[in-house]
Design an enzyme around this catalytic site. Structure first.
Site, PDB file in Angstrom:
ATOM      1  N   ARG A  97       0.754  -1.358   0.109  1.00  0.00           N
ATOM      2  CA  ARG A  97       0.082  -0.068   0.058  1.00  0.00           C
ATOM      3  C   ARG A  97       0.791   1.180   0.013  1.00  0.00           C
ATOM      4  NH1 ARG A  97      -3.790   0.083  -2.386  1.00  0.00           N
ATOM      5  NH2 ARG A  97      -2.596   1.738  -3.306  1.00  0.00           N
ATOM      6  N   LYS A 132       0.987  24.819  -3.714  1.00  0.00           N
ATOM      7  CA  LYS A 132      -0.144  24.360  -3.019  1.00  0.00           C
ATOM      8  C   LYS A 132      -0.187  22.777  -3.362  1.00  0.00           C
ATOM      9  CE  LYS A 132      -2.946  28.472  -4.619  1.00  0.00           C
ATOM     10  NZ  LYS A 132      -4.077  28.855  -5.484  1.00  0.00           N
ATOM     11  N   LYS A 164       2.987  39.149  -2.352  1.00  0.00           N
ATOM     12  CA  LYS A 164       1.429  39.007  -2.694  1.00  0.00           C
ATOM     13  C   LYS A 164       0.506  40.145  -2.042  1.00  0.00           C
ATOM     14  CE  LYS A 164      -0.240  34.894  -3.100  1.00  0.00           C
ATOM     15  NZ  LYS A 164      -0.189  34.679  -4.542  1.00  0.00           N
ATOM     16  N   GLU A 193       3.313  40.396  -7.098  1.00  0.00           N
ATOM     17  CA  GLU A 193       2.074  40.043  -7.577  1.00  0.00           C
ATOM     18  C   GLU A 193       1.288  41.448  -7.488  1.00  0.00           C
ATOM     19  OE1 GLU A 193      -0.903  36.855  -6.063  1.00  0.00           O
ATOM     20  OE2 GLU A 193      -1.808  38.623  -5.193  1.00  0.00           O
ATOM     21  N   ASP A 214      -2.203  38.736 -11.451  1.00  0.00           N
ATOM     22  CA  ASP A 214      -2.828  37.690 -10.951  1.00  0.00           C
ATOM     23  C   ASP A 214      -4.494  38.141 -11.492  1.00  0.00           C
ATOM     24  OD1 ASP A 214      -3.938  36.062  -8.979  1.00  0.00           O
ATOM     25  OD2 ASP A 214      -4.845  37.776  -7.643  1.00  0.00           O
TER      26      ASP A 214
END
Length: 277
Positions: A97, A132, A164, A193, A214
């Site tokens: 597994r 992410k 950001k 950004e 963005d």
């Protein structure tokens, strides 16, 4: 590719998570039993995760033999043989597994990455991954993205500056944030950004050499490319899908970052089956 010590540590944690105090079910099998198994891929996929698969069985029983019929980055067809293993039956069952989890997850990331890379073929645009990633699988998924033909953005918070929206608000302005970054982090790449043409102008005036656009519309992206004229590297981000990425690439941006590469993971269908020698 993560180094061998990282892979060993990652696999050690994964096995500890599954094994705990021991495999109670595998204990039903005689300790000296030997078996052979095959791993089959049930769908078209880009294989990734060979090193982690190997390390699972290396840690359980170094005597297990693995005969690979494909390698990382290789595209394989449905029902194709991936590898054959032979060795102690208990160890094969115990590692099944965890080994397949690595192979199916990383192959899923690599396969999706190839779809995105293929979608912009010929444009010269790089497809970038993001932070992410699945917790604990950052380096693995970043590697898988490259196996599919995409490129790594920063690995984490330590190897590049990405200013950001919230950083800009906390610093007071685009200009203030960029100037501070240039003073404090001159030895690494700095990217800012922006969310409008006005912020783009401000970033350029502040000396930004890499700018993330963005959620710009296609027309706004074309305007940004025309305005910048190579003064800075431009990256498009936000709402990118396989259906829209070609149009975005054709606006003339340099890079497109895609969170879905590592966030929206669909594991590849693999199966491990015992067979008679």
């Amino acid at each position: 590719m993560p180094n061998l010590e990282d892979i060993r540590a990652q696999v050690r944690l994964a096995l500890a998570e599954d094994l705990g105090t021991g495999d109670r079910t595998a204990a039903l099998i005689p300790a000296d039993a030997q078996s052979r198994v095959r791993v089959i891929c049930r769908e078209t996929a880009v294989i990734c995760g060979v090193a982690w698969f190997d390390e699972v069985f290396r840690q359980l029983d170094p005597a297990i033999s693995i005969d690979w019929r494909c390698r990382d980055s290789e595209m394989i067809a449905p029902d194709q043989l991936v590898c054959e293993l032979s060795g102690n039956t208990r160890a094969l069952l115990t590692g099944e597994r965890t080994a397949l989890n690595y192979l199916q997850t990383l192959s899923g990331t690599a396969t999706l990455a190839k779809q995105y890379a293929d979608a912009v073929a010929g444009t010269g645009v790089r497809i970038l991954d993001t932070r992410k990633t699945l917790p604990g699988l950052r380096l693995q998924q970043k590697y898988a993205a490259t196996c599919g033909g995409c490129h790594n953005h920063r690995i984490g918070l330590f190897d590049a500056v990405l200013i950001k929206e919230n950083h800009i608000k906390a610093a007071g302005s685009v200009t203030a944030a960029v100037k501070l970054a240039q003073q404090l982090a001159s030895d690494i790449e700095i990217e800012v950004e922006v969310e409008s043409q006005d912020e783009l102008e401000e970033a350029l005036a502040a000396g930004a050499r890499r700018i993330l656009l963005d959620n710009f519309t296609l027309e706004a992206l074309r305007q940004a490319v025309s305005r910048v004229q190579g003064q800075a590297r431009l990256e498009a981000s936000g709402g990118v899908t396989l259906g829209t990425i070609r149009e975005i690439a054709e606006t003339g941006v340099d890079d497109i970052s895609v969170g879905a590469l590592t966030k929206d993971v669909k594991a590849i269908d693999l199966s491990m089956r015992f067979f008679d020698a």
